[in-house]
Design an enzyme around this catalytic site. Structure first.
Site, PDB file in Angstrom:
ATOM      1  N   ASP A 138      31.329  11.070  10.719  1.00  0.00           N
ATOM      2  CA  ASP A 138      30.968   9.722  10.280  1.00  0.00           C
ATOM      3  C   ASP A 138      29.866   9.885   9.228  1.00  0.00           C
ATOM      4  OD1 ASP A 138      29.823   7.191   9.968  1.00  0.00           O
ATOM      5  OD2 ASP A 138      30.348   6.584  12.005  1.00  0.00           O
ATOM      6  N   LYS A 172      28.165  -0.757   5.108  1.00  0.00           N
ATOM      7  CA  LYS A 172      26.800  -0.303   4.863  1.00  0.00           C
ATOM      8  C   LYS A 172      26.589   0.037   3.383  1.00  0.00           C
ATOM      9  CE  LYS A 172      26.192  -0.893   9.288  1.00  0.00           C
ATOM     10  NZ  LYS A 172      27.463  -0.816   9.941  1.00  0.00           N
ATOM     11  N   TYR A 195      26.490   5.881  16.668  1.00  0.00           N
ATOM     12  CA  TYR A 195      26.336   4.427  16.652  1.00  0.00           C
ATOM     13  C   TYR A 195      26.780   3.857  18.011  1.00  0.00           C
ATOM     14  CZ  TYR A 195      27.834  -0.354  15.819  1.00  0.00           C
ATOM     15  OH  TYR A 195      28.041  -1.695  15.938  1.00  0.00           O
ATOM     16  N   ARG A 213      50.281  -5.277   4.611  1.00  0.00           N
ATOM     17  CA  ARG A 213      49.749  -4.474   5.717  1.00  0.00           C
ATOM     18  C   ARG A 213      49.981  -2.994   5.429  1.00  0.00           C
ATOM     19  NH1 ARG A 213      52.893  -3.406   9.861  1.00  0.00           N
ATOM     20  NH2 ARG A 213      53.699  -5.524  10.076  1.00  0.00           N
TER      21      ARG A 213
HETATM   22  N1  PLP Z   1      29.462   4.103  12.151  1.00  0.00           N
HETATM   23  C1  PLP Z   1      28.134   3.938  11.965  1.00  0.00           C
HETATM   24  C2  PLP Z   1      27.275   5.127  11.708  1.00  0.00           C
HETATM   25  C3  PLP Z   1      27.577   2.658  12.023  1.00  0.00           C
HETATM   26  O1  PLP Z   1      26.253   2.511  11.836  1.00  0.00           O
HETATM   27  C4  PLP Z   1      28.418   1.546  12.277  1.00  0.00           C
HETATM   28  C5  PLP Z   1      27.868   0.185  12.374  1.00  0.00           C
HETATM   29  O2  PLP Z   1      26.672  -0.019  12.410  1.00  0.00           O
HETATM   30  C6  PLP Z   1      29.789   1.767  12.475  1.00  0.00           C
HETATM   31  C7  PLP Z   1      30.290   3.051  12.402  1.00  0.00           C
HETATM   32  C8  PLP Z   1      30.715   0.619  12.764  1.00  0.00           C
HETATM   33  O3  PLP Z   1      30.948  -0.079  11.578  1.00  0.00           O
HETATM   34  P1  PLP Z   1      31.270  -1.670  11.490  1.00  0.00           P
HETATM   35  O4  PLP Z   1      30.066  -2.404  11.967  1.00  0.00           O
HETATM   36  O5  PLP Z   1      31.581  -1.841  10.041  1.00  0.00           O
HETATM   37  O6  PLP Z   1      32.457  -1.912  12.367  1.00  0.00           O
END
Ligand code: PLP
Length: 384
Positions: A170, A195, A98, A46
């Site tokens: 992000d 992604k 998101y 961890r």
């Molecule tokens: N940030 C963005 C821009 C996303 O598109 C996503 C998910 O689609 C996330 C964060 C969250 O990621 P996760 O689905 O891997 O938890």
């Protein structure tokens, strides 16, 4: 070392024990101590794990940060980073993040005393207006999901630094191949590695890269304390994906440009959102700030009622959430990726019911365009 070389070599060395060129998967929960009170380099997975560390070092190198951290999902990364704050703090957040991030910030974190303002971060005066005496963080997503809005990171970091506010970007959509927010003064970079970084739709993961050692210490303290650590096998999958990141991103982008141009001229399309198109409002800024425009294209249909029949007519584009994989995907943001956003917040952000998001994969662009034309031919068909 140039970026393409880094994607192969950064953070990794052949295994010193066996010479294995592929980073071994250290599938172990714990490590034997050297002596009482004397752990070796690793003690418990961890806290740290060699496979995860290879990914974390790679992420840090690609983003130009001092340290990287790997999480079991993008949302675990978001959740961990927001815990850098305390009750009573305020965050200015882009209004078109998101949907899951929006849900965490509007429905969960306020219960713990953190306050959020959601605004379109396209104007310095608007940002300054939204900042309060207790503002401790500005949260940006550029290009944003699903509208591909572009935010000026130099402007955000300039305003934030004047007032000692942390900035988080992000960078999931752009990846470090096309954008490195730390070069623009951003403090913390975040990824859903699910992604493009992984790139094959076979893992859920997250990443955080910090620009300072102090932030690295704070993020690692939270990751270890909250148990938001990525698993060794998942880390290995993302590491493997990163080796082909530049090749994949170039192809995603070439296909996306072809698809965006096709959509632009289609009689059933109301509006196309792709920062690579010269008419996109963020095009000039994107061209200055980024090295490419990415592989996501969104568009609005002229007739909202055509959405189901258009989607039913597609064959290659699978109806699925997520993006950034080799397979092209299509989704209806209002009922899928952004369904967790309150309807009024969704509409205010421009995520209307006629909006469709495409994750352009690595297939041949001609086949993708042919598939979309099948969808348009079916659009309006009463049998759906
Ligand atoms: N940030 C963005 C821009 C996303 O598109 C996503 C998910 O689609 C996330 C964060 C969250 O990621 P996760 O689905 O891997 O938890």
């Amino acid at each position: 070392m140039k970026f393409n070389t880094k994607t192969i070599h950064a953070g990794r060395k052949p295994c010193q024990l066996t010479g294995a060129i592929s980073t071994p998967i250290y599938q172990t929960s714990t490590f034997v101590f050297d002596d009482v009170g004397e752990p070796g380099e690793y003690d418990y997975s961890r806290t740290n794990n060699p496979t995860r560390k290879a990914l974390e070092d790679t992420l840090a190198d690609l983003e130009g940060g001092v340290a990287g951290f790997a999480f079991p999902s993008g949302m675990a990364a978001v959740t961990t980073v927001i815990h850098l704050l305390s009750a009573g703090d305020h965050v200015v957040c882009a209004d078109d993040t998101y949907g899951g991030t929006h849900r965490l910030f509007s429905d969960i974190m306020p219960r713990f005393g953190i306050e959020f303002s959601f605004i379109r971060l396209d104007d310095e005066a608007k940002l300054r207006n939204a900042i309060k005496p207790n503002t401790k963080m500005i949260w940006v997503e550029t290009p944003s999901n699903p509208l591909l809005n572009i935010t000026d990171l130099d402007m955000i970091s300039k305003v934030a630094k004047e007032q000692d506010i942390l900035t988080v970007a992000d960078n999931t959509f752009a990846t470090p191949y096309f954008l490195r927010p730390i070069e623009h003064g951003i403090d913390i970079v975040l990824h859903s590695t699910t992604k493009y970084l992984n790139g094959h739709c076979d893992v859920i993961g997250g990443g955080v890269i910090t620009s300072t050692n102090k932030l690295a210490e704070d993020v690692h303290f939270l990751l270890n304390g909250m148990g938001t650590n990525a698993a060794p096998f998942d880390s290995w999958l993302v590491l493997r994906g990163i080796k082909t990141l530049p090749l994949r991103m170039d192809k995603h982008q070439a296909n996306a440009i072809a698809v965006a141009e096709y959509l632009k001229g289609h009689s059933k399309v109301k509006e196309v959102f792709y920062p690579g198109l010269p008419e996109h409002p963020g095009h000039e800024l994107a061209a200055k700030q980024m090295d490419g425009f990415g592989g996501v294209v969104s568009f609005k249909l002229k007739s909202e009622s055509d959405v189901p029949s258009f989607l039913h007519g597609l064959d290659l584009f699978h109806l699925a959430e997520s993006l950034g994989g080799a397979d092209s995907l299509v989704e209806h943001a209002a009922t899928m990726s952004h369904a967790s956003m309150a309807e009024d917040a969704r509409r205010k952000a421009g995520i209307t019911d006629d909006l469709i998001r495409l994750s352009i994969g690595l297939e041949d662009a001609d086949d993708l365009i042919e598939d979309l034309s099948r969808g348009f031919d079916n659009a309006g068909n009463i049998k759906g």
